[in-house]
Design a protein around this motif. Sequence first.
Motif, PDB file in Angstrom:
ATOM      1  N   UNK A 219       0.782  -1.160   0.086  1.00 21.29           N
ATOM      2  CA  UNK A 219       0.070   0.045  -0.113  1.00 21.29           C
ATOM      3  C   UNK A 219       0.923   1.217  -0.049  1.00 21.29           C
ATOM      4  N   UNK A 220       2.139   1.237   1.004  1.00 20.64           N
ATOM      5  CA  UNK A 220       2.845   2.497   1.000  1.00 20.64           C
ATOM      6  C   UNK A 220       3.566   2.451  -0.296  1.00 20.64           C
ATOM      7  N   UNK A 221       3.738   1.417  -1.211  1.00 21.82           N
ATOM      8  CA  UNK A 221       4.182   1.767  -2.384  1.00 21.82           C
ATOM      9  C   UNK A 221       3.521   2.224  -3.728  1.00 21.82           C
ATOM     10  N   UNK A 222       2.208   2.482  -3.088  1.00 17.80           N
ATOM     11  CA  UNK A 222       1.147   2.893  -4.200  1.00 17.80           C
ATOM     12  C   UNK A 222       0.496   4.306  -3.839  1.00 17.80           C
ATOM     13  N   UNK A 223       0.423   4.501  -2.471  1.00 21.99           N
ATOM     14  CA  UNK A 223      -0.503   5.475  -1.779  1.00 21.99           C
ATOM     15  C   UNK A 223       0.603   6.884  -2.099  1.00 21.99           C
ATOM     16  N   UNK A 719      14.733  -3.414   0.653  1.00 20.38           N
ATOM     17  CA  UNK A 719      15.275  -4.988   0.238  1.00 20.38           C
ATOM     18  C   UNK A 719      14.423  -6.055   0.875  1.00 20.38           C
ATOM     19  N   UNK A 720      13.911  -5.786   2.087  1.00 20.22           N
ATOM     20  CA  UNK A 720      13.293  -6.804   2.711  1.00 20.22           C
ATOM     21  C   UNK A 720      11.755  -6.766   2.612  1.00 20.22           C
ATOM     22  N   UNK A 721      11.262  -5.334   2.219  1.00 15.96           N
ATOM     23  CA  UNK A 721       9.807  -5.274   1.977  1.00 15.96           C
ATOM     24  C   UNK A 721       9.447  -4.997   0.548  1.00 15.96           C
ATOM     25  N   UNK A 722      10.306  -4.318  -0.051  1.00 13.58           N
ATOM     26  CA  UNK A 722      10.106  -3.839  -1.450  1.00 13.58           C
ATOM     27  C   UNK A 722       9.601  -2.292  -1.320  1.00 13.58           C
ATOM     28  N   UNK A 723       9.891  -1.633  -0.253  1.00 13.88           N
ATOM     29  CA  UNK A 723       9.369  -0.216  -0.291  1.00 13.88           C
ATOM     30  C   UNK A 723      10.321   0.572  -1.200  1.00 13.88           C
ATOM     31  N   UNK A 724       9.670   1.734  -1.586  1.00 10.26           N
ATOM     32  CA  UNK A 724      10.675   2.556  -2.395  1.00 10.26           C
ATOM     33  C   UNK A 724      11.779   3.292  -1.704  1.00 10.26           C
ATOM     34  N   UNK A 725      12.848   3.656  -2.279  1.00 11.57           N
ATOM     35  CA  UNK A 725      14.177   4.042  -1.735  1.00 11.57           C
ATOM     36  C   UNK A 725      13.501   5.458  -0.813  1.00 11.57           C
ATOM     37  N   UNK A 726      14.142   5.429   0.368  1.00 12.87           N
ATOM     38  CA  UNK A 726      13.924   6.487   1.025  1.00 12.87           C
ATOM     39  C   UNK A 726      15.188   7.287   1.485  1.00 12.87           C
ATOM     40  N   UNK A 727      16.510   6.993   0.688  1.00 14.62           N
ATOM     41  CA  UNK A 727      17.465   7.699   0.891  1.00 14.62           C
ATOM     42  C   UNK A 727      17.961   8.469  -0.491  1.00 14.62           C
TER      43      UNK A 727
END
Length: 728
Positions: A219-223, A719-727
């Motif tokens: 969800x966080x990768x789409x919202x 890398x573990x949850x597939x979230x977008x890059x935060x850095x």
Amino acid sequence: MNFDLTDEQEMMRDTFARFLDEHSSTSRVRKAQETDGFDAALWSGLAELGAFAMRVPEDAGGMDLGLFDTALLMEEAGRTLVSGPLAEALVAVRLLGQLGGQDELLEAAISGEAVVTIAMQDTSLQSRQWIAGGSVAKAIIARRGSDVVLVTGVDGKTEPNLATTPVAQMDLAAGEAIVLGSGEDALALFAAALEEWKLYMAVALSGIGRQALQMAAAYAGERKAFGQLIGTFQGISHPLADLLCDVDGAKFLAWKAIRDIYDNSDEAAATISLAYWYACDAAARSVAQGLHTFGGYGLSNEYDVHLYNLRAKAWPLVAGDPALALEEAGRRLYAGETVALPASGEVPLDFDLGDEARQVCAEIAELFATKVTPEQKAKFHYSWEGYVPEVHKMLAEHSLLFPGLPEHLSGRNITPYARIAAMGEMERQGYNTPGANVAAMVAMMIDKYGSDELKAEVLPRIVGGDVLCSLGYSEPSCGSDVFAAQCKATQLEDGSWRIDGTKMWTSGANLSSYVLMLTRTNPDVPKHKGLTMFIVPLKTEGVTVQAVHTFQDERTNITFYDGVVIPDSWRLGEIDGGTRTMSAALELEHGGGFSKVMKAMIEAAEEVTRELGIDGEVRTQCRLARAVAHLWVSDMLTYRAQWSSIEKKPNHAFGPMAKMYSSEKFLSDSRDLLDLTAPLSLSKREGAVALLNQCYRHAAGSTIYGGSSEVHRSMVAERGLGLPRTRG
């Protein structure tokens, strides 16, 4: 060491996973909730796949599979929110097979035609109690004093409940009771069944928690909010990364317990209690954070994440307050409480490093016992100041200084697992100076990227144990963001380089001959592309080393470089290719943990609580047990990181997970154990209390150096949850 499943287990897990994806989808879970929360068709399907026969003895018509096999099913059951008392039925049907005398009921239970469940409390003490699956069960197995009985004919009315599961409060004294067994042997089987239930619940809760985190990450990768994906906000991604470590850790505690049972380990019973307690807590926090990630939508019945929120809390509460399991673990660890345990069956998991590892450790222990003087041991310290040149050289002469390096550098051809064990034994001996670790890193870098001159002049001095090296990564303005380095290297007309700038936290520079330095060689390209690595002799004109003392009883340094000139042959790798050059070194830094010092801290706390006379108190046992749980999770996360690296398995930030988790728990437990042993813990007097005092100060830096926890959380999230890059 092995974290792999057998081929048969992989096939079995995949079979159950595919079946549950279809027959325990969230739409099916919702449909079951419209009645009593039980899905009869799902139950029959599980029976057809052999689920209820898995743990039944062969002579009773079952498969007699191991705990680990069934745990794999329960993890999938948690992931898919199975609508029925699966964990309870698995242990109840096994009891039916073990105690015998109920062949018809056993056959019906194995075939899925009848639901048999288990009561958690002794009915002679508490006849009216909550029963998982009570509203649909044909029979309930319970303890009644010195008997194990089969209770039938009790009316289990469904009533509205937290997660709309088929739980019911029932008066077991009102039913017909048939004695299945009496005495010590029967009671031992029943007690073992409850321990087995805790293990199944632990892995099921881990499955629930992990799935909730993955749903939140998706969800966080789409919202989007404020024009950006919310997954790029560290306030969203970092809590999810922390919780991924927790839910994986909960599963691994259960895995450790199963292996402990197989090995007949004294830790087995306590590990079961801790796995169950830890999973209850980790899953509850994970589903809450998962729901929170969805914001207001998470509260809506339209979104599935609320189903996970409710099941994660509801499933274990049939046994009462999960916090009681922490007290139980404390008694098992510190008060000698014992309990009957289930048979494990075959276990593919193996956390042993092997015979060669034991041999190398014995050799190191012998060297420290016979070659290291008390005066030298008195200088040992976890920081660079614990460097003892004579010990360093002695280890090099015995080809034990750099066990983690390949044979042509270390002087030994040993397995990767023996190398891990050797480094661990060095730490157990108290000689874990970062000097050796950094020297090994620099030796590897020179061997891979260095010129012939560096390999001839510098490398032999490092691997021979004659010199130390320090790291010149951080700068006053960039901290963990090493790629923002501004220390400037300018190439001169003759090809040599002039270096100007400042490096911060150059620990060991006062003891070292060389520094591995990251410099800015091109300011006109993206920051990670304009970097170059060098080896710089610290005795070169223009180098100044200034001490920086910390409250951790260690010295670090700030180093200044003013017109320092070195030849091009002291460059490592390509010009402007420093990012690639240092990537291997950073990966080494990200792979470690703090388990050894955590263990020493706990042992010191145990000693101090005995000295204070509080070792028998429940609060003491609980808090020590909690620290032990964190230690064992740290161990397991580290084992996974090491195994996946050695065996070339897919690696989803396992190294950063191990380092981040262990450093954060080292910090929090050091605070708590200092509180527990107050006011004596105020003292720095020699002995256990001094170590506790030091651990509190040491732990503060462990979440910063080697990559800060924030950097590692971002890596785990990505890398573990597939979230977008935060850095950036």
